[in-house]
Design a protein around this motif. Structure first.
Motif, PDB file in Angstrom:
ATOM      1  N   THR A  14       0.830  -1.206   0.000  1.00  0.00           N
ATOM      2  CA  THR A  14       0.000   0.000   0.000  1.00  0.00           C
ATOM      3  C   THR A  14       0.865   1.257   0.000  1.00  0.00           C
ATOM      4  N   ALA A  15       1.917   1.267   0.852  1.00  0.00           N
ATOM      5  CA  ALA A  15       2.805   2.431   0.931  1.00  0.00           C
ATOM      6  C   ALA A  15       3.507   2.675  -0.399  1.00  0.00           C
ATOM      7  N   ALA A  16       3.929   1.617  -1.064  1.00  0.00           N
ATOM      8  CA  ALA A  16       4.629   1.760  -2.342  1.00  0.00           C
ATOM      9  C   ALA A  16       3.699   2.304  -3.417  1.00  0.00           C
ATOM     10  N   ARG A  17       2.487   1.802  -3.458  1.00  0.00           N
ATOM     11  CA  ARG A  17       1.539   2.276  -4.470  1.00  0.00           C
ATOM     12  C   ARG A  17       1.244   3.760  -4.275  1.00  0.00           C
ATOM     13  N   GLU A  18       1.170   4.193  -3.027  1.00  0.00           N
ATOM     14  CA  GLU A  18       0.924   5.612  -2.753  1.00  0.00           C
ATOM     15  C   GLU A  18       2.119   6.462  -3.172  1.00  0.00           C
ATOM     16  N   ALA A  19       3.339   5.958  -2.918  1.00  0.00           N
ATOM     17  CA  ALA A  19       4.548   6.697  -3.278  1.00  0.00           C
ATOM     18  C   ALA A  19       4.718   6.817  -4.786  1.00  0.00           C
ATOM     19  N   LEU A  20       4.109   5.891  -5.522  1.00  0.00           N
ATOM     20  CA  LEU A  20       4.305   5.844  -6.970  1.00  0.00           C
ATOM     21  C   LEU A  20       3.094   6.335  -7.753  1.00  0.00           C
ATOM     22  N   ILE A  21       2.167   6.985  -7.079  1.00  0.00           N
ATOM     23  CA  ILE A  21       0.966   7.480  -7.758  1.00  0.00           C
ATOM     24  C   ILE A  21       1.316   8.484  -8.845  1.00  0.00           C
ATOM     25  N   ASP A  22       2.265   9.407  -8.536  1.00  0.00           N
ATOM     26  CA  ASP A  22       2.534  10.511  -9.464  1.00  0.00           C
ATOM     27  C   ASP A  22       3.938  10.498 -10.053  1.00  0.00           C
ATOM     28  N   ARG A  23       4.666   9.386  -9.921  1.00  0.00           N
ATOM     29  CA  ARG A  23       6.004   9.319 -10.500  1.00  0.00           C
ATOM     30  C   ARG A  23       6.433   7.874 -10.680  1.00  0.00           C
ATOM     31  N   PRO A  24       7.305   7.621 -11.641  1.00  0.00           N
ATOM     32  CA  PRO A  24       7.795   6.265 -11.851  1.00  0.00           C
ATOM     33  C   PRO A  24       8.806   5.868 -10.784  1.00  0.00           C
TER      34      PRO A  24
END
Length: 239
Positions: A55-65
């Motif tokens: 979940t934390a990773a998906r949030e961190a990668l919402i707006d950048r690769p």
């Protein structure tokens, strides 16, 4: 009862070669030697941690690769410095982050735990069976003749690192290739591992405080894996 002094002696003999610091003067390794663990397969506790990490990773990668995350970008630069192509051989942190979209691997209790902490803190983190070590760990630039045991197609294979490649090794050979890319089969964690070495890798964007916080999180989780868990730690950096 595990012997804390033995763990401390093991870490006191760990070394990082100056040739590695010449590539990245900002590199630090925080080593944890742990004994008294109660091993086992993946369980409900590690499942919850992995889900939190995903979940934390998906949030961190919402707006950048993935490659634009600061610590991932720094590791890509480090790989290029010794001739590796980061698009083909990804550092362990990037490899895990890229898997969070479809789900992190479920391996065993210890491996699941350090993978989750790696993703949650965005730090490359490796774990190895301490009882399978021959001598203490050393981070060097390979001569190209050192043995590295791995598997290919389910069969044992003996490889050699490229000359100049950054590798962790002990007296018996390479334990991890390309800094934190692939671990040897000989020292991998299993369902029966009771003593482990964990290596947390830090480059410039990651502060010593953030590196320590990741280690503290890992130690806190490991302490629940048995009543007699003992932990020694050592931070290695350029003198």
């Amino acid at each position: 009862m595990p012997d804390l002094r033995t763990l401390q002696t093991f870490l006191a003999q760990a070394e990082i070669d100056e040739a590695v610091f010449a590539l990245r003067p900002d590199y630090r390794a925080l080593l944890l030697a742990v004994d008294g663990l109660e091993p086992g397969p993946s369980d409900a506790t590690t499942e919850r941690l992995l889900e939190q990490a995903e979940t934390a990773a998906r949030e961190a990668l919402i707006d950048r690769p993935v490659e634009d995350l600061p610590h991932v970008a720094a590791w890509r630069e480090a790989y290029r410095a010794f001739g590796a192509k980061p698009q083909r051989t990804r550092n362990s942190l990037e490899a895990l982050l890229r898997r969070t979209a479809t789900g992190l691997p479920r391996v065993n209790r210890l491996t699941d735990l350090y993978n989750a902490v790696s993703v949650l803190h965005q730090v490359p983190l490796g774990g190895e069976d301490l009882d399978r070590y021959a001598g203490s760990p050393r981070l060097v630039r390979a001569a190209g003749q050192e043995p590295f045991d791995t598997t290919a197609g389910g069969e044992p294979v003996l490889e050699r690192p490229d000359a100049g490649e950054v590798v962790w090794c002990d007296d018996a050979g390479v334990t991890c290739r390309r800094w934190n890319w692939r671990q040897a089969a000989r020292t991998q964690l299993t369902d029966g591992t009771t003593a482990a070495l964990f290596i947390l890798d830090g480059l410039g964007p990651l502060t010593d405080g953030a590196l320590t916080a990741a280690a503290d999180d890992l130690v806190g989780q490991l302490s629940r894996f048995g009543p007699d868990v003992q932990v020694a730690r050592r931070l290695l950096g350029r003198p």
